[in-house]
Write an enzyme that holds these catalytic residues in place. Structure first.
Site, short mmCIF file in Angstrom:
data_model
loop_
_atom_site.label_atom_id
_atom_site.label_comp_id
_atom_site.label_asym_id
_atom_site.label_seq_id
_atom_site.Cartn_x
_atom_site.Cartn_y
_atom_site.Cartn_z
N SER B 190 0.82 -1.17 -0.11
CA SER B 190 0.04 -0.07 -0.12
C SER B 190 0.96 1.12 0.04
O SER B 190 0.32 2.34 -0.34
CB SER B 190 -0.98 -0.02 1.09
OG SER B 190 -0.19 -0.08 2.55
N HIS B 218 -5.59 -4.38 -1.14
CA HIS B 218 -5.61 -3.03 -2.37
C HIS B 218 -5.26 -3.63 -3.61
O HIS B 218 -4.95 -3.21 -4.27
CB HIS B 218 -4.31 -2.45 -1.89
CG HIS B 218 -4.22 -1.56 -0.56
ND1 HIS B 218 -4.76 -0.17 -0.59
CD2 HIS B 218 -3.81 -1.79 0.63
CE1 HIS B 218 -4.80 0.24 0.80
NE2 HIS B 218 -4.09 -0.66 1.49
N LYS B 249 -12.26 -1.07 1.26
CA LYS B 249 -11.77 -0.35 0.21
C LYS B 249 -12.44 -0.20 -0.99
O LYS B 249 -13.51 0.23 -1.00
CB LYS B 249 -10.18 -0.73 0.22
CG LYS B 249 -9.43 -0.73 1.64
CD LYS B 249 -7.92 -0.87 1.27
CE LYS B 249 -7.16 -1.43 2.55
NZ LYS B 249 -7.14 -0.19 3.74
C1 LIG Z 1 -2.81 -4.48 3.36
C2 LIG Z 1 -4.04 -4.08 4.16
N1 LIG Z 1 -4.41 -5.20 5.24
C3 LIG Z 1 -5.47 -4.96 6.05
C4 LIG Z 1 -5.90 -3.95 6.18
C5 LIG Z 1 -7.01 -3.63 7.21
O1 LIG Z 1 -8.22 -3.69 6.72
P1 LIG Z 1 -9.61 -3.29 7.53
O2 LIG Z 1 -9.77 -1.90 7.50
O3 LIG Z 1 -10.67 -4.24 6.98
O4 LIG Z 1 -9.37 -3.80 8.96
C6 LIG Z 1 -5.44 -2.68 5.43
C7 LIG Z 1 -6.09 -1.52 5.68
O5 LIG Z 1 -5.50 -0.45 6.09
C8 LIG Z 1 -4.37 -3.05 4.64
O6 LIG Z 1 -4.00 -1.98 3.72
#
Ligand SMILES: Cc1ncc(COP(=O)(O)O)c(C=O)c1O
Lengths: 80, 415
Positions: B190, B218, B249
């Site tokens: 990300s 992502h 997202k």
């Molecule tokens: C790669 C990644 N995994 C997991 C998450 C967490 O997602 P959630 O908002 O569903 O907890 C994020 C969010 O920032 C993320 O960028």
């Protein structure tokens, strides 16, 4: 036989330094200095165990004992 | 009273220290729904300003899409607001099961289990499937929620240098004696917008008898020809043993996550994963919205195709203007400024021009790699992107960084 100190030092450089210009010595604090995270110590311990055919008890491989090359070598020498 | 002045002062000092170091985070209030055009109150207490949002994970522009809102309304009417229970007592509705099946089909896996968030999915999955005899080998840049999951699991942990396949292979050899091996990576990273080399990783996992875990938060919905994710892009669908992803997202953007993959692993999560067992799952209204999102993405690739075109326009535009970008082909486009103060000022001046894009600097990214991270959406129209590009160029000219190399920018501003 290659000096153990240099074996450890070279391993740390290869394994953890992202930036080639960074320099470390036998005394550079590795874990408390943020070069090696305490997580990644595992591979260092395993590498040494494989290389010297020894087994280091987990409690001996504490972040304090593994914080610089000199003290790592001290721990390893107890078991070879 | 246990919260003595001494305790209070201690925390106040810690907070002051964060401020002094420039690490104190402040929220910005948005007075509109999430979309390309938003109204932001910043700084706090000032009147709201209309700006173009260039930093949401709203990749497909579905966060406020009328079809999704309608589906959510319908779900609210037919299945109510809350469940007041965890899944295995009386917190599972037919639509939760329906969503799990739909995700399985969409990702091309064997089975799926919903979690309250992807953070929870990542926090719970490793502990549910591994023990002390096993090893987890993770890319050094995986998301914080994966790190937490690894910490909560008793299996041994090791890392490999970011996307370095030779290093990964050496780790697989080093740990070949372990009962189970799991290689862990993000699909799309990300901060940099690069993708994991899943084809090579799948091959290595095959060779060394390791399972492969991918967090596709992502990527789900838009990476790959039909938007199934990074595994589609690298032509390894069916070869990823565990995929975690978020509905927070691209897939509607509300909340919720899941573990999808081999059916025994999913079943283990159902029996043992603590965030699944001990926390309410996704609310019916959100489940209904995500169902609509998956239906529409299965029916047509129009939105991800538009996102791809928008991304191309944006990357080319910035590159031609002379900015230093992180290379890649995802809608995460980091504009590199290297110096933290410059990144902060740049972001502020963009805001004055009506563009909302945030500066990232240490410790979120490595020292000396400060940047403005832009994120493109299918909700952006050409006029949004053109206006944003002009603003970037105007601010870039002001700081005289257009056409300058990394080294030249560092020489001008320091690290
Ligand atoms: C790669 C990644 N995994 C997991 C998450 C967490 O997602 P959630 O908002 O569903 O907890 C994020 C969010 O920032 C993320 O960028």
């Amino acid at each position: 036989m290659e000096d153990m100190k240099d074996v450890v030092l070279n391993y740390v450089i290869e394994e953890y330094l992202e930036d080639e210009d960074e320099e470390i010595t036998y005394d550079t604090p590795l874990i408390s200095g943020g070069i090696v995270d305490s997580f990644s110590m595992v591979s260092l311990k395993r590498f040494l165990e494989n290389k010297y055919k020894i087994s280091i008890p987990d409690e001996k491989a504490s972040p304090e004992a593994f914080d610089n090359v000199n003290s790592i070598v001290k721990v390893v020498k107890e078991y070879v | 009273m246990a919260y003595s002045d001494k305790v209070r002062n201690m925390y106040q000092e810690q907070l002051e220290e964060l401020k002094e170091k420039g690490l104190f985070k402040e929220e910005r209030f948005i007075h509109s729904s999430q979309a390309a055009d938003i109204e932001v109150e910043f700084p706090r207490g000032s009147s709201t300003k209309k700006v173009i949002n260039m930093c949401a994970n709203n990749y497909l522009g579905l966060s406020s899409h009328p079809d999704v809102i309608k589906a959510a309304h319908d779900g609210l009417d037919s299945r109510g607001y809350g469940m007041s229970s965890v899944r295995f007592i009386c917190g599972t509705q037919d639509i939760h099961n329906e969503l799990e099946n739909k995700v399985t089909e969409f990702l091309g896996t064997e089975d799926t289990i919903l979690f309250p968030s992807c953070m929870d999915a990542n926090a719970g999955v490793f502990e549910a499937i591994l023990n002390e005899e096993d090893i987890m080998i993770s890319d050094r840049l995986v998301h914080a929620s994966i790190i937490d999951g690894i910490r909560l699991c008793g299996a041994m942990h090791d890392t490999f240098k970011h996307s370095n396949m030779k290093h990964l292979e050496s780790k697989l050899q080093l740990h070949s004696d372990k009962r189970l091996k799991v290689v862990i990576t993000d699909g799309v990273f990300s901060m940099d917008g690069d993708t994991a080399k899943l084809d090579e990783m799948a091959e290595l996992c095959e060779k060394y008898d390791a399972m492969l875990f991918v967090d596709d938060s992502h990527a789900s919905g838009f990476i790959g020809k039909t938007g199934r994710g990074t595994h589609e892009k690298y032509d390894v669908m069916g070869k990823i043993d565990i995929i975690t992803t978020t509905f927070g997202k691209a897939l509607g953007g509300a909340s919720g996550g899941c573990v999808s993959g081999r059916k025994e692993l999913v079943e283990m999560c159902r029996q043992k994963a603590r965030p699944y067992l001990f926390s309410n799952t996704i609310a019916p209204v959100v489940v209904s919205g995500v169902l609509e999102v998956l239906d529409s993405l299965t029916a047509s690739t129009e939105r991800r195709d538009k996102l791809e075109k928008n991304t191309e326009f944006w990357r080319n535009g910035l590159e031609e203007a002379g900015f230093v970008l992180k290379k890649g082909d995802t809608p995460i486009v980091p504009v590199m400024l290297f110096n933290a103060k410059l990144a902060q000022e740049f972001s502020k001046e963009l805001f004055d021009e009506g563009i909302y894009a945030i500066g990232f600097f240490f410790p979120v990214v490595p020292q000396g790699q400060a940047r403005i991270r832009t994120q493109i959406s299918a909700g952006h129209e050409m006029h949004h992107l053109e206006k944003a590009l002009n603003a970037f160029i105007k601010v870039g000219k002001k700081h005289n960084i257009l056409g300058k190399s990394k080294q030249e920018i560092i020489d001008m501003f320091g690290l």
